[in-house]
Design an enzyme around this catalytic site. Structure first.
Site, short mmCIF file in Angstrom:
data_model
loop_
_atom_site.label_atom_id
_atom_site.label_comp_id
_atom_site.label_asym_id
_atom_site.label_seq_id
_atom_site.Cartn_x
_atom_site.Cartn_y
_atom_site.Cartn_z
N SER A 17 -48.54 -9.15 14.29
CA SER A 17 -48.25 -7.73 14.12
C SER A 17 -46.81 -7.53 13.65
O SER A 17 -46.17 -8.46 13.18
CB SER A 17 -48.51 -6.97 15.42
OG SER A 17 -47.67 -7.48 16.45
N GLY A 19 -43.74 -7.08 15.09
CA GLY A 19 -42.64 -7.89 15.62
C GLY A 19 -42.64 -9.30 15.08
O GLY A 19 -41.61 -9.83 14.65
N GLU A 20 -43.81 -9.92 15.06
CA GLU A 20 -43.93 -11.27 14.53
C GLU A 20 -43.66 -11.28 13.03
O GLU A 20 -43.12 -12.26 12.49
CB GLU A 20 -45.32 -11.85 14.82
CG GLU A 20 -45.58 -12.12 16.28
CD GLU A 20 -46.17 -10.91 17.03
OE1 GLU A 20 -46.25 -9.81 16.42
OE2 GLU A 20 -46.52 -11.07 18.19
N SER A 21 -44.02 -10.21 12.34
CA SER A 21 -43.77 -10.12 10.90
C SER A 21 -42.27 -10.14 10.61
O SER A 21 -41.83 -10.74 9.62
CB SER A 21 -44.38 -8.84 10.33
OG SER A 21 -45.78 -8.88 10.45
#
Length: 171
Positions: A17, A19-21
């Site tokens: 999502s 944050g990980e992006s």
């Protein structure tokens, strides 16, 4: 989707999502900077499981790669079905897969292993809920051992995450 160039190694970076992006964008910018300094090139396919994640990658990651003159694209990848995963690998032909944090899909990992694509998990973590699911009995536990055992490299966030991943059978 646009197909990547045939003779350019492709790095597939997947984030669950938003944050990980953002973490993925930082990683790819560093890789791009390093490649530019060495005079090498690669393509980047960035995927996320949410529209917000894809949007973030298109805004933050793709310009850095394109500025370096390399191929890049961002797409939604949210279903771990055999047909979807098979078409994905046939179309994009990644040379390596980098998963950020917690998105480890059994079908994806199995197809990557079949195709000889190393899968790296960076900043790995596992919720207590997922830990309990993966540490079930019978088929689920066997699937966990196969899936996590097929990963090439795993870099956990913390010592506690390392302990959870060991319990599942990742190391």
């Amino acid at each position: 989707p646009r197909p990547p160039p045939l003779h350019t190694p492709l790095i597939h970076v997947h984030a669950a999502s938003l944050g990980e992006s953002q973490s993925a964008a930082t990683l790819v910018k560093e890789l791009t900077h390093e490649a530019r300094g060495r005079g090498t090139a690669f393509g980047v396919l960035a995927t996320a499981a949410t529209a917000a994640g894809v949007k973030a990658m298109r805004e933050k990651l793709l310009p850095a790669v394109a500025d370096a003159g390399m191929w890049a694209d961002a797409e939604l990848l949210a279903v771990d079905s055999p047909g979807n995963v098979g078409r994905f690998f046939d179309f994009y032909r990644p040379a390596v897969a980098v998963l950020i944090e917690s998105e480890v899909w059994p079908g994806y990992v199995a197809k990557a292993k079949e195709k000889g694509v190393p899968v790296v998990v960076l900043d790995a973590r596992m919720s207590e809920r997922s830990l309990m699911r993966w540490c079930g009995s019978g088929v689920v536990e066997q699937l966990a051992k196969y899936t996590f055992g097929a990963l090439h490299t795993v870099v956990p966030q913390t010592q506690r995450e390392t302990e959870k991943l060991i319990r599942v059978g990742e190391f």
